[in-house]
Design an enzyme around this catalytic site. Structure first.
Site, mmCIF file in Angstrom:
data_model
loop_
_atom_site.group_PDB
_atom_site.id
_atom_site.type_symbol
_atom_site.label_atom_id
_atom_site.label_comp_id
_atom_site.label_asym_id
_atom_site.label_seq_id
_atom_site.Cartn_x
_atom_site.Cartn_y
_atom_site.Cartn_z
ATOM 1 C CG ASP A 254 61.506 28.497 34.334
ATOM 2 O OD1 ASP A 254 61.050 27.724 33.478
ATOM 3 O OD2 ASP A 254 61.752 29.690 34.120
ATOM 4 C CB SER B 273 58.370 27.592 32.108
ATOM 5 O OG SER B 273 59.073 28.787 31.958
ATOM 6 N NE ARG C 186 60.857 24.378 27.915
ATOM 7 C CZ ARG C 186 60.095 25.421 28.253
ATOM 8 N NH1 ARG C 186 60.221 25.996 29.427
ATOM 9 N NH2 ARG C 186 59.189 25.881 27.421
ATOM 10 C CG HIS D 273 54.487 36.014 32.155
ATOM 11 N ND1 HIS D 273 55.726 36.134 32.746
ATOM 12 C CD2 HIS D 273 54.664 35.229 31.062
ATOM 13 C CE1 HIS D 273 56.611 35.437 32.039
ATOM 14 N NE2 HIS D 273 55.987 34.886 31.011
ATOM 15 C CE LYS E 125 59.382 32.300 34.263
ATOM 16 N NZ LYS E 125 60.051 31.815 33.102
HETATM 17 N N1 URA Z 1 58.381 32.264 28.696
HETATM 18 C C1 URA Z 1 58.716 31.597 29.837
HETATM 19 O O1 URA Z 1 58.923 32.192 30.891
HETATM 20 N N2 URA Z 1 58.808 30.258 29.772
HETATM 21 C C2 URA Z 1 58.569 29.563 28.646
HETATM 22 O O2 URA Z 1 58.648 28.354 28.673
HETATM 23 C C3 URA Z 1 58.240 30.266 27.464
HETATM 24 C C4 URA Z 1 58.139 31.624 27.512
#
Ligand code: URA
Length: 440
Positions: A161, A183, A168, A82, A187
């Site tokens: 999220d 977040s 956000r 990620h 995931k």
């Molecule tokens: N990427 C994400 O998936 N979440 C965040 O809060 C910031 C970047």
């Protein structure tokens, strides 16, 4: 329990109980709490932070707010990656096939771009015919046969999220370490992989602009992953300059293909080999050195490129566009941005470069914006290069003439030219593991 009391408690810097956090998140996801109360709660977290326990409770709630993926139908070690988001960051397109070519499985769910950052799914969708929505059977079958599949995140993965991120994004609460950690890791935990490599970007194009903030975020996410029983590590990589030379969806596929053929730019190749090497290490394929060598070898012997080609074919994409990338969508208009003065390119504000690319149609201003896959920027100069007045700094690609003026202005604002040659910035700053931090 009342939302008001939880907001006040966090506002005043007190620690919330597990029940209070659960109440806030589940009421919001169920639609029982208005946006204004969740906004106030997020802002209180932004200013007061969260303890490790609070972050881990929040992450678990995000991970279990919707479906969780069971990848046991895929043979072998499944390793995920990620990136915290950047400009010109096409690493997944390169790293995922490298890892598959070296014997680990990549069953990856990726996101779309928003604002100045790009998203892997948009890049893949610029390949005509490429399907980013597959049935569970198609997804598993592709990973089992090809070693890699990249699809869009299912609508019901971590819906908490999705809802909180949208809020956000419009309440200036994205760049908060506890909120980013919950977040991303919510995931990742829902996506069901065995190991996770995090690419935490740092610099002017990243959410975390400072190295200290990026290290803190990396430590927090690594601890969450390890505590959930996943082998997790993070690399802190430079996003103070766009990665590679191409920004924009089809343009980035083009550069990714060149890199998979071992003919890509040095910075991008080095970062990809390091990321892939670390993923292979987490998948137990050898020592870090052996894994990095394997990764570099798969670019040289063509096996990573073949994996990418096989994935594109398996997901319905037109492989003639990969065999000849001139067949990818290409913009009808181009415009050369020229240097207004001579000197060294001292800095490129990377967020501003991302916004310039968005203004050309390559990115989303709002989540409903329609993308122009052919739009973007090809950089001709990068920090450290010397330019004479009138030299081409970059070529803008777009479908409408009137988009060039604002994009050129934004791009020129991003570039600082100076008489002094800037110092060379590292591409990789540190590796963060459970055992500690290694600075490079
Ligand atoms: N990427 C994400 O998936 N979440 C965040 O809060 C910031 C970047």
């Amino acid at each position: 329990m009342r939302a008001y009391d939880c907001i006040r408690k966090k506002r005043d810097g007190e620690e919330l109980s597990d029940e209070e956090i659960r109440y806030m998140i589940s009421s919001y996801v169920k639609g029982e709490m208005p946006d204004y109360q969740m906004s106030a709660f997020l802002m209180a977290i932004y200013f007061q932070g969260m303890t490790d326990r609070e972050i881990s409770v929040m992450t678990d709630l995000v991970a279990h707010s919707g479906e969780t993926v069971d990848l046991s139908g895929i043979e072998g070690v499944k390793v995920d990656k990620h990136s915290t988001g950047g400009v010109g960051d096409k690493t997944t397109l390169i790293v995922a096939p490298i890892v598959a070519a070296c014997g680990a499985k990549v069953a990856k769910m990726s996101g779309r771009g928003l604002g100045h950052t790009g998203g892997t799914i948009d890049k893949l969708e610029s390949i005509p015919g490429f399907r980013t929505t597959l049935t569970r059977e198609e997804f598993f079958d592709t990973v089992n046969r090809v070693g890699v599949s990249v699809i869009g995140q299912s609508g019901n993965l971590a819906p908490a999220d999705k809802k909180m991120y949208a809020l956000r994004d419009v309440t200036a609460t994205v760049d908060s370490i506890p909120l980013i950690a919950a977040s991303i890791m919510g995931k990742k935990l829902a996506a069901g992989n065995d190991s996770i490599l995090l690419d935490v970007k740092t610099g002017s194009g990243a959410f975390m602009k400072t190295l200290e903030g990026s290290v803190q975020l990396a430590r927090c996410m690594v601890a969450i992953g390890e505590n959930a029983g996943k082998r997790t590590a993070a690399l802190i990589t430079n996003m103070d300059v766009p990665l590679g030379n191409y920004i924009g969806n089809a343009l980035e596929v083009k550069e990714a293909v060149a890199t998979l053929k071992d003919a890509g730019p040095e910075d991008l190749t080095e970062v990809c080999v390091e990321l892939a090497g670390n993923m292979l290490y987490l998948a137990d394929k050898g020592t870090l050195e052996e894994c990095a060598e394997m990764a570099a070898g798969s670019l040289k012997d063509g096996s990573a490129f073949r994996c990418f080609l096989n994935m594109v074919e398996a997901q319905g994409g037109d492989i003639s566009c990969i065999l000849d990338t001139d067949k990818l969508p290409s913009a009808p208009l181009t415009y050369e941005v020229r240097a207004r003065e001579e000197g060294y390119v001292a800095h490129m504000d990377t967020e501003a470069c991302g916004i310039a690319s968005m203004l050309l149609g390559a990115g989303r201003e709002t989540k409903d914006s329609v993308l122009d896959y052919s739009a973007g920027i090809v950089l001709k100069k990068k920090p450290g290069d010397y330019v004479s007045k009138g030299d081409v700094l970059a070529v803008l690609h777009a479908s409408r003439e009137e988009l060039f003026q604002a994009a050129e202005q934004k791009f020129l604002e991003a570039v600082r030219i100076s008489a002094e040659r800037p110092g060379k910035q590292p591409l990789l700053y540190a590796r963060v593991r459970r055992e500690g931090i290694e600075k490079f």
